[in-house]
Motif scaffolding. Structure first.
Motif, PDB file in Angstrom:
ATOM      1  N   ALA A 236       0.818  -1.213   0.000  1.00 57.81           N
ATOM      2  CA  ALA A 236       0.000   0.000   0.000  1.00 57.81           C
ATOM      3  C   ALA A 236       0.854   1.266   0.000  1.00 57.81           C
ATOM      4  O   ALA A 236       0.461   2.276  -0.586  1.00 57.81           O
ATOM      5  N   TYR A 237       1.996   1.230   0.629  1.00 52.43           N
ATOM      6  CA  TYR A 237       2.839   2.426   0.719  1.00 52.43           C
ATOM      7  C   TYR A 237       3.398   2.801  -0.650  1.00 52.43           C
ATOM      8  O   TYR A 237       3.420   3.977  -1.021  1.00 52.43           O
ATOM      9  N   LEU A 238       3.850   1.819  -1.397  1.00 56.80           N
ATOM     10  CA  LEU A 238       4.347   2.087  -2.739  1.00 56.80           C
ATOM     11  C   LEU A 238       3.210   2.459  -3.677  1.00 56.80           C
ATOM     12  O   LEU A 238       3.368   3.301  -4.563  1.00 56.80           O
ATOM     13  N   ARG A 239       2.058   1.854  -3.489  1.00 60.22           N
ATOM     14  CA  ARG A 239       0.896   2.205  -4.312  1.00 60.22           C
ATOM     15  C   ARG A 239       0.452   3.640  -4.043  1.00 60.22           C
ATOM     16  O   ARG A 239       0.033   4.340  -4.964  1.00 60.22           O
ATOM     17  N   LEU A 240       0.545   4.070  -2.789  1.00 58.20           N
ATOM     18  CA  LEU A 240       0.210   5.457  -2.472  1.00 58.20           C
ATOM     19  C   LEU A 240       1.156   6.426  -3.170  1.00 58.20           C
ATOM     20  O   LEU A 240       0.751   7.507  -3.598  1.00 58.20           O
TER      21      LEU A 240
END
Length: 111
Positions: free
Chosen positions: A33-37
């Protein structure tokens, strides 16, 4: 002159489309999720800027230029802040990180 303006409009539209496409691809392909954000905040910010600049050159009025400038400034401020807050909420909520994460400043103690 019309051909030159059309080429500039097409250039900015392609730039906007490129950033939006790379962002969508990053949202689908990135592992956590952090990289997707990161992909979800950078792509639309730059993609929207390209599309708004294309609209400014296509319509060519000062009113459209001012409105586009206001929207660009708002998006450049609001989108990264919103993504940062979402990442902090995910971190505090214990959302797992990708096992390939190299650096993690959030786990360091405050000095």
């Amino acid at each position: 002159m019309s051909l030159l303006i059309d080429l500039v409009v097409a250039f900015f539209l392609l730039i906007g489309l490129f950033f939006m496409f790379v962002s969508a691809l990053g949202i689908v392909r990135l592992p956590d999720a952090y990289l997707r954000l990161h992909a979800a905040s950078k792509g639309p910010t730059l993609g929207l800027m390209g599309m708004l600049l294309a609209a400014v050159f296509h319509l060519g009025t000062a009113e459209v230029g001012l409105k586009a400038l206001i929207v660009i400034v708002f998006v450049f401020i609001a989108n990264p802040i919103g993504s940062h807050l979402l990442a902090k909420a995910a971190l505090r909520g214990g959302h797992p990180k990708w096992e390939g994460t190299v650096g993690d400043e959030s786990s360091r103690s405050a000095e």
